[in-house]
Design a protein around this motif. Structure first.
Motif, PDB file in Angstrom:
ATOM      1  N   ASN A 133       0.820  -1.207   0.000  1.00  0.00           N
ATOM      2  CA  ASN A 133       0.000   0.000   0.000  1.00  0.00           C
ATOM      3  C   ASN A 133       0.854   1.258   0.000  1.00  0.00           C
ATOM      4  O   ASN A 133       0.333   2.361  -0.102  1.00  0.00           O
ATOM      5  CB  ASN A 133      -0.930   0.016   1.221  1.00  0.00           C
ATOM      6  N   GLU A 134       2.153   1.091   0.110  1.00  0.00           N
ATOM      7  CA  GLU A 134       3.082   2.219   0.157  1.00  0.00           C
ATOM      8  C   GLU A 134       3.719   2.442  -1.211  1.00  0.00           C
ATOM      9  O   GLU A 134       3.811   1.526  -2.024  1.00  0.00           O
ATOM     10  CB  GLU A 134       4.183   1.956   1.192  1.00  0.00           C
ATOM     11  N   ASP A 135       4.177   3.658  -1.448  1.00  0.00           N
ATOM     12  CA  ASP A 135       4.855   4.000  -2.700  1.00  0.00           C
ATOM     13  C   ASP A 135       6.358   3.769  -2.540  1.00  0.00           C
ATOM     14  O   ASP A 135       7.051   4.560  -1.902  1.00  0.00           O
ATOM     15  CB  ASP A 135       4.580   5.453  -3.062  1.00  0.00           C
ATOM     16  N   HIS A 136       6.834   2.664  -3.110  1.00  0.00           N
ATOM     17  CA  HIS A 136       8.257   2.321  -3.048  1.00  0.00           C
ATOM     18  C   HIS A 136       8.896   2.360  -4.435  1.00  0.00           C
ATOM     19  O   HIS A 136       9.938   1.740  -4.657  1.00  0.00           O
ATOM     20  CB  HIS A 136       8.441   0.919  -2.462  1.00  0.00           C
ATOM     21  N   ASN A 137       8.276   3.084  -5.363  1.00  0.00           N
ATOM     22  CA  ASN A 137       8.742   3.070  -6.747  1.00  0.00           C
ATOM     23  C   ASN A 137      10.208   3.441  -6.890  1.00  0.00           C
ATOM     24  O   ASN A 137      10.949   2.774  -7.618  1.00  0.00           O
ATOM     25  CB  ASN A 137       7.892   4.001  -7.617  1.00  0.00           C
ATOM     26  N   GLU A 138      10.632   4.484  -6.222  1.00  0.00           N
ATOM     27  CA  GLU A 138      12.006   4.966  -6.386  1.00  0.00           C
ATOM     28  C   GLU A 138      13.025   3.907  -5.976  1.00  0.00           C
ATOM     29  O   GLU A 138      13.951   3.596  -6.727  1.00  0.00           O
ATOM     30  CB  GLU A 138      12.212   6.243  -5.572  1.00  0.00           C
TER      31      GLU A 138
END
Length: 66
Positions: free
Chosen positions: A37-42
């Motif tokens: 559910n978290e944004d870990h794209n980088e």
């Protein structure tokens, strides 16, 4: 959502990538399908490039509908 199909001859890289997903608190949906559910794209893109997994890993942004 992360989907990957890393070949058997790269099992060590596959293990390292799964460890990263666990450290980022992804949940395993199927053997090679993980969600968060978290944004870990980088950090994912950076790690995929560092490990040379670009041909075997896909990242999707998705939302649960039902």
């Amino acid at each position: 959502m992360v989907i990957f199909d890393i070949p058997e001859d790269s099992a060590d890289l596959r293990r390292k990538f799964r460890l990263l997903l666990c450290q980022l608190q992804f949940s395993q949906i199927q053997q090679s399908v993980w969600m968060s559910n978290e944004d870990h794209n980088e950090i994912l893109v950076e790690s995929i490039n560092d490990l040379g997994l670009q041909n075997w890993v896909q990242i999707y942004e998705s939302a649960r509908i039902f």
